[in-house]
Design an enzyme around this catalytic site. Structure first.
Site, PDB file in Angstrom:
ATOM      1  N   ASP A 128       0.815  -1.213   0.000  1.00 30.81           N
ATOM      2  CA  ASP A 128       0.000   0.000   0.000  1.00 30.81           C
ATOM      3  C   ASP A 128       0.849   1.265   0.000  1.00 30.81           C
ATOM      4  O   ASP A 128       2.030   1.260   0.317  1.00 30.81           O
ATOM      5  CB  ASP A 128      -0.967   0.015   1.192  1.00 30.81           C
ATOM      6  CG  ASP A 128      -0.265  -0.179   2.530  1.00 30.81           C
ATOM      7  OD1 ASP A 128       0.789  -0.843   2.571  1.00 30.81           O
ATOM      8  OD2 ASP A 128      -0.779   0.318   3.551  1.00 30.81           O
ATOM      9  N   GLU A 144      -0.442  -2.082   5.296  1.00 31.07           N
ATOM     10  CA  GLU A 144       0.589  -1.987   6.327  1.00 31.07           C
ATOM     11  C   GLU A 144       0.594  -0.611   6.971  1.00 31.07           C
ATOM     12  O   GLU A 144       0.826  -0.484   8.173  1.00 31.07           O
ATOM     13  CB  GLU A 144       1.965  -2.288   5.726  1.00 31.07           C
ATOM     14  CG  GLU A 144       3.094  -2.339   6.754  1.00 31.07           C
ATOM     15  CD  GLU A 144       3.665  -0.964   7.116  1.00 31.07           C
ATOM     16  OE1 GLU A 144       4.144  -0.791   8.249  1.00 31.07           O
ATOM     17  OE2 GLU A 144       3.615  -0.063   6.261  1.00 31.07           O
ATOM     18  N   GLU A 145       0.353   0.421   6.181  1.00 36.13           N
ATOM     19  CA  GLU A 145       0.463   1.793   6.686  1.00 36.13           C
ATOM     20  C   GLU A 145      -0.508   2.090   7.818  1.00 36.13           C
ATOM     21  O   GLU A 145      -0.235   2.914   8.681  1.00 36.13           O
ATOM     22  CB  GLU A 145       0.268   2.800   5.548  1.00 36.13           C
ATOM     23  CG  GLU A 145       1.332   2.759   4.461  1.00 36.13           C
ATOM     24  CD  GLU A 145       2.709   3.174   4.947  1.00 36.13           C
ATOM     25  OE1 GLU A 145       2.829   3.587   6.111  1.00 36.13           O
ATOM     26  OE2 GLU A 145       3.669   3.077   4.164  1.00 36.13           O
ATOM     27  N   ARG A 163      19.847  -7.022  12.827  1.00 36.62           N
ATOM     28  CA  ARG A 163      20.336  -7.195  14.189  1.00 36.62           C
ATOM     29  C   ARG A 163      19.526  -8.303  14.861  1.00 36.62           C
ATOM     30  O   ARG A 163      18.396  -8.595  14.459  1.00 36.62           O
ATOM     31  CB  ARG A 163      20.223  -5.904  15.012  1.00 36.62           C
ATOM     32  CG  ARG A 163      18.810  -5.422  15.211  1.00 36.62           C
ATOM     33  CD  ARG A 163      18.710  -4.149  16.060  1.00 36.62           C
ATOM     34  NE  ARG A 163      18.939  -4.412  17.468  1.00 36.62           N
ATOM     35  CZ  ARG A 163      19.858  -3.799  18.190  1.00 36.62           C
ATOM     36  NH1 ARG A 163      20.639  -2.881  17.634  1.00 36.62           N
ATOM     37  NH2 ARG A 163      20.001  -4.081  19.469  1.00 36.62           N
TER      38      ARG A 163
END
Length: 421
Positions: free
Chosen positions: A86, A153-154, A193
Site C-alpha cells: 500500500d 501496512e500503513e 540485528r
C-alpha cells in the site's frame, strides 16, 4: 555453506530490466491502504506467469500469497517471504519521470494525492524478482516457498486482517517468516540485528469537549482550543520526565483540529497522538500518562463532558529471533561483505510484519535495505548532512532503482536459500 549459497545465487542472476520497468509502473500507480485492487491483480498476474505457484487472492482484503511446493517436502522447510503493497496520502514532489499523479478517496471520502512514499513499490518488485530467481534455481533446493503480498501496512491492520481471514488455513504454516524494508541508507547496503529492530507504535485520537460560543464572549464558553493546547504541551513531559532514559520511548502530537472560523469558539477539539516503545511496560506507562494528563486538563478547564480516547492503529515491535537472525547474517555477510551491518541501531519506525509470525509462534527475521544513491550518500556523509536526505514518508522519498533492486532481490533469495537448502 555461505560461500555455496552466494555462488549459487550468482548462477541464476536474472535480467532485472523488466523489473525496473515494473517498479516504475508500481511507483506511478500507487493505491491507498485497503484499496490495493489493481496492484494486487497485477502481482497475481505476474506470479501466475512463473507457472509453479498456487495463488490465493483476496486474503484479508487484497492480500495474496503464492505457494511453490518444490520436491518431496516431508522433511524440508517452509519459508515465507513477505512484502507490503500500500501507498500513502502524500503529494509526490520528486519530479521523477515516473512520479505519481494519482488521486484516490481516503477512508472519509476525501480525494487525496497518493504516493509510494515508504518504498512498498520497491518491496513488491524485489519479491517478484526473487520469486523468479528461486524458480530458476528450483533444481538446487527442496522445500516450500511462500511469497506473500500484504495490504494495509500503513494503517497497521493488513497482517492481522490476513491472519483473521484464515491465512494459515489456506497456505502452509511456515517454519520461518522473512522480510525487508527500504530505508534511508546507502543503496546496495543491508542491515539487521538480533532482537528488537523496530519499535512498537500506537496511535489514538483524543476528543475533548468544551462549550461553544461567540469569540467576543469567552467567559460564557469553555474553550476546547485552549484546553487542547494545554494538553499538547503537557504531553511532552511524559517521555522526558516519566520514562527511564534507558528505555526507547517517543510521543508525538501529529494533529490538532478544532473550529472552522476565527470568531467562533467551537464545542470540541480532536488531538492525534502517536507513541512508540519496545517494552510492554513502557507502552502501558505512556498510555496511563496520556489519560492522566488529558483527564486532569479537562477537569482544570471545566470541560462539561469526559474526553473520548479512540485507538486508531497499533503496530507490534519487530523482534528478530536470535537463531534465525544469526543464520541470515552469516549468509548476508558472505555475500554483501562490508555492505552488511549485522548490528544496526534499532529504529523507531514500526511495522506489522511480525504479526504474521507471532500469531503462530513462528521465528522471524527482518532487515533493512539501503535506497539512497551511493554518490549522494557518500557526499552527505562527508558533509555531515545525512539527516537532510529525504526519508520514508517524505514527499521527496525516491529510492534509486539500482543497486537497490539488485540488493533487495539478492537479500530475499539468500535468506530463503539459507533455510530451503
Amino acid at each position: 555453506m555461505t560461500h555455496t549459497i552466494s555462488s549459487l545465487l550468482q548462477t541464476a542472476t536474472i535480467d532485472l530490466t523488466p523489473y525496473e520497468d515494473l517498479y516504475k509502473y508500481f511507483h506511478a500507480h500507487p493505491e491507498l491502504s485497503r484499496q490495493e485492487k489493481h496492484t494486487s491483480e497485477k502481482l497475481a498476474a505476474h506470479l501466475s506467469q512463473l507457472g509453479v505457484f498456487d495463488i490465493h487472492t483476496n486474503i484479508g482484503g487484497y492480500g495474496l500469497a503464492g505457494v511453490f511446493r518444490n520436491g518431496d517436502n516431508s522433511s524440508t522447510q517452509t519459508v515465507l517471504l513477505r512484502a507490503d503493497m500500500d501507498a500513502l496520502p502524500v503529494k509526490e514532489l520528486t519530479n521523477l519521470p515516473y512520479a505519481s499523479t494519482t488521486t484516490m478517496p481516503d477512508t472519509e471520502g476525501t480525494n487525496r494525492p497518493v504516493m509510494h512514499a515508504c518504498g512498498h513499490d520497491m518491496h513488491i518488485t524485489c519479491l517478484l524478482a526473487a520469486a523468479e530467481t528461486l524458480v530458476q534455481l528450483r533444481d538446487t533446493w527442496r522445500g516450500t516457498l511462500i511469497v506473500l503480498f500484504q495490504p494495509d501496512e500503513e494503517r497497521g491492520g493488513g497482517a492481522q486482517a490476513m491472519v483473521d481471514d484464515g491465512l494459515y488455513s489456506r497456505i502452509p504454516i511456515p517454519d520461518v517468516v522473512l522480510g525487508q524494508h527500504v530505508m534511508r541508507m546507502r543503496a546496495g547496503s543491508i542491515a539487521s540485528r538480533v532482537g528488537a529492530i523496530m519499535a512498537a507504535a500506537d496511535s489514538m485520537k483524543i476528543t475533548v469537549f468544551g462549550r461553544g460560543g461567540h469569540g467576543s464572549q469567552p467567559h460564557q464558553t469553555v474553550d476546547p482550543v485552549l484546553l487542547a493546547a494545554h494538553i499538547v504541551v503537557r504531553l511532552q513531559s511524559i517521555v522526558s520526565r516519566e520514562i527511564n532514559p534507558a528505555d526507547l520511548a517517543v510521543l508525538t502530537v501529529g494533529s490538532l483540529q478544532a473550529g472552522q472560523t476565527e470568531n467562533i469558539i467551537p464545542d470540541r477539539a480532536e488531538i492525534g497522538v502517536d507513541f512508540r516503545s519496545v517494552r510492554l511496560e513502557v507502552r502501558e506507562q505512556i498510555i496511563e500518562g496520556i489519560k492522566r494528563v488529558v483527564n486532569a486538563e479537562c477537569l482544570a478547564s471545566g470541560s462539561p463532558v469526559p474526553p473520548v480516547f479512540t485507538p486508531t492503529r497499533r503496530f507490534p515491535p519487530t523482534v528478530n529471533d536470535k537463531a534465525v537472525a544469526e543464520r541470515v547474517a552469516e549468509s548476508f555477510g558472505g555475500h554483501f561483505g562490508e555492505q552488511f551491518d549485522p548490528d544496526v541501531a534499532r529504529t523507531n519506525i514500526a511495522e506489522d510484519f511480525s504479526t504474521l509470525a507471532t500469531c503462530r509462534g513462528i521465528p522471524s527475521c527482518f532487515w533493512l535495505l539501503g535506497g539512497v544513491d551511493q554518490e549522494v550518500w557518500d557526499r552527505a556523509l562527508e558533509e555531515g548532512t545525512v539527516e537532510e536526505i529525504p526519508g520514508n514518508h517524505s514527499a521527496l522519498f525516491a529510492p534509486v532503482v539500482q543497486p537497490t533492486l539488485r540488493a533487495g532481490v539478492d537479500a530475499l533469495c539468500l535468506a530463503a536459500l539459507t533455510f530451503l537448502r
